[in-house]
Design a protein around this motif. Structure first.
Motif, mmCIF file in Angstrom:
data_model
loop_
_atom_site.group_PDB
_atom_site.id
_atom_site.type_symbol
_atom_site.label_atom_id
_atom_site.label_comp_id
_atom_site.label_asym_id
_atom_site.label_seq_id
_atom_site.Cartn_x
_atom_site.Cartn_y
_atom_site.Cartn_z
ATOM 1 N N LYS A 1 0.849 -1.193 0.000
ATOM 2 C CA LYS A 1 0.000 0.000 0.000
ATOM 3 C C LYS A 1 0.886 1.245 0.000
ATOM 4 C CE LYS A 1 -3.533 -2.326 2.747
ATOM 5 N NZ LYS A 1 -4.171 -2.410 4.081
ATOM 6 N N ARG B 1 -11.619 6.281 6.922
ATOM 7 C CA ARG B 1 -11.812 5.687 5.589
ATOM 8 C C ARG B 1 -10.485 5.412 4.883
ATOM 9 N NH1 ARG B 1 -16.904 6.792 2.754
ATOM 10 N NH2 ARG B 1 -18.533 6.893 4.325
ATOM 11 N N LEU B 2 -9.475 6.196 5.225
ATOM 12 C CA LEU B 2 -8.194 6.039 4.529
ATOM 13 C C LEU B 2 -7.325 4.935 5.140
ATOM 14 C CD1 LEU B 2 -6.647 7.370 2.228
ATOM 15 C CD2 LEU B 2 -5.611 8.916 3.918
ATOM 16 N N PRO C 1 -7.407 1.806 6.176
ATOM 17 C CA PRO C 1 -7.191 0.453 5.635
ATOM 18 C C PRO C 1 -6.533 0.457 4.252
ATOM 19 C CG PRO C 1 -9.532 0.870 6.166
ATOM 20 C CD PRO C 1 -8.827 2.169 6.224
ATOM 21 N N GLN C 2 -6.430 1.618 3.632
ATOM 22 C CA GLN C 2 -5.996 1.651 2.231
ATOM 23 C C GLN C 2 -4.531 2.052 2.053
ATOM 24 O OE1 GLN C 2 -8.841 3.329 -0.580
ATOM 25 N NE2 GLN C 2 -10.165 3.932 1.110
ATOM 26 N N VAL C 3 -3.882 2.475 3.143
ATOM 27 C CA VAL C 3 -2.524 3.020 3.020
ATOM 28 C C VAL C 3 -1.596 2.366 4.041
ATOM 29 C CG1 VAL C 3 -3.209 5.255 2.062
ATOM 30 C CG2 VAL C 3 -3.184 4.930 4.556
ATOM 31 N N ALA D 1 -14.207 3.897 -0.104
ATOM 32 C CA ALA D 1 -13.494 2.791 0.552
ATOM 33 C C ALA D 1 -12.565 2.068 -0.414
ATOM 34 C CB ALA D 1 -14.494 1.809 1.152
ATOM 35 N N ASP D 2 -12.818 2.238 -1.714
ATOM 36 C CA ASP D 2 -11.964 1.568 -2.714
ATOM 37 C C ASP D 2 -11.117 2.576 -3.500
ATOM 38 O OD1 ASP D 2 -14.004 2.805 -4.069
ATOM 39 O OD2 ASP D 2 -14.522 1.077 -5.324
ATOM 40 N N VAL E 1 -7.942 3.783 -3.146
ATOM 41 C CA VAL E 1 -6.560 3.421 -3.502
ATOM 42 C C VAL E 1 -6.514 2.193 -4.408
ATOM 43 C CG1 VAL E 1 -4.295 2.777 -2.603
ATOM 44 C CG2 VAL E 1 -5.661 4.532 -1.440
ATOM 45 N N PRO E 2 -7.233 1.099 -4.068
ATOM 46 C CA PRO E 2 -7.163 -0.061 -4.969
ATOM 47 C C PRO E 2 -7.566 0.284 -6.393
ATOM 48 C CG PRO E 2 -8.353 -0.632 -2.949
ATOM 49 C CD PRO E 2 -8.037 0.828 -2.869
ATOM 50 N N ARG E 3 -8.565 1.143 -6.551
ATOM 51 C CA ARG E 3 -8.986 1.458 -7.927
ATOM 52 C C ARG E 3 -7.984 2.359 -8.628
ATOM 53 N NH1 ARG E 3 -14.412 3.400 -9.294
ATOM 54 N NH2 ARG E 3 -13.464 3.046 -11.334
ATOM 55 N N GLU F 1 -4.866 2.387 -8.132
ATOM 56 C CA GLU F 1 -3.703 1.545 -8.466
ATOM 57 C C GLU F 1 -4.020 0.575 -9.597
ATOM 58 O OE1 GLU F 1 -2.622 -0.168 -4.667
ATOM 59 O OE2 GLU F 1 -0.887 1.161 -4.555
#
Ligand SMILES: Nc1nc2c(ncn2[C@@H]2O[C@H](COP(=O)(O)OP(=O)(O)OP(=O)(O)O)[C@@H](O)[C@H]2O)c(=O)[nH]1
Length: 212
Positions: A10, A45-46, A48-50, A113-114, A116-118, A120
């Protein structure tokens, strides 16, 4: 037998909070929506993504969540690009392995919620700056910034005429990832709604009642 592929790492996350909040007249990050400040909504919200969260704000900025603080390297509140530069130089100075920095603003409580994954997964070019978009509008403060552009950004910002994010983006490859609007009983919510005025805050509070 081949080893399983390592999960993608991440990126470090930077919350841009170095603005003047002049339209609101008080620091937007600490206004409340429900039981939480806008900043706390962003962090939740951030997180879990970083890989980590740093708060890009001047030293002495109120920091009730105990986040790591990183001030702008260029004084004078010259705009969000100063925060992006701070984050990129920080990655280099700490020799982090990260190839990109993820930025979000401190005044947008409904970070997808998605996000960063999106950003990337849907970016085709690893050297491009990848930004979010919704409803046909670009949101460059929600971006994945390659660490490799740090030097160019530093040079760009050394000219006082260069302050606009879009002006800098035009110098680089840029990709946009479109996010859907969210249907609610209150109407259609742009997940990148940012709180600039008391009216924006009222609107966000109405949506939050339904989404919480
Ligand atoms: N680090 C840093 N962030 C900034 C700066 N200016 C704006 N930002 C951030 O960029 C995001 C978008 O800022 P704006 O809403 O355009 O500006 P603002 O200063 O927050 O509010 P206004 O004064 O009402 O325009 C917010 O998260 C700001 O905190 C700056 O000079 N440095």
């Amino acid at each position: 037998m081949t080893a399983p592929a390592a999960p993608p790492s991440k990126p470090p996350g930077l919350i841009l909070a170095g603005g003047k909040s002049s339209r609101m007249g008080t620091d937007k990050a600490f206004l409340t929506i429900g039981d939480d400040t806008i900043l706390a909504h962003v962090v939740r919200r951030l997180l879990p993504q970083v890989s980590e969260i740093t708060l890009n704000a001047p030293m002495g900025f109120p920091n009730p969540l105990g986040l790591r603080l990183l001030p702008d390297p260029v004084p004078g509140q010259i705009g969000p690009l100063a925060g992006v530069l701070a984050g990129l130089l920080d990655i280099q100075a700490r020799s982090l392995e990260a190839t990109h920095l993820l930025t979000v603003p401190s005044d947008s409580p409904f970070v997808p919620a998605d996000l960063v994954p999106r950003l990337e997964a849907e970016a085709g070019d690893p050297n491009a700056i990848v930004i979010a978009a919704s409803d046909g509008r670009d949101h460059p403060v929600f971006g994945l910034w390659p660490v490799s552009i740090a030097g160019d950004l530093e040079t760009w910002l050394s000219d006082p005429d260069n302050r606009r994010i879009m002006g800098f983006l035009e110098r680089h490859r840029m990709e946009t990832v479109e996010f859907q609007m969210v249907e609610t009983r209150q109407g259609v919510l742009d997940p990148f709604l940012n709180i600039n005025t008391p009216e924006d805050l009222q609107e966000a509070r109405r949506f939050a009642e339904e989404l919480s």
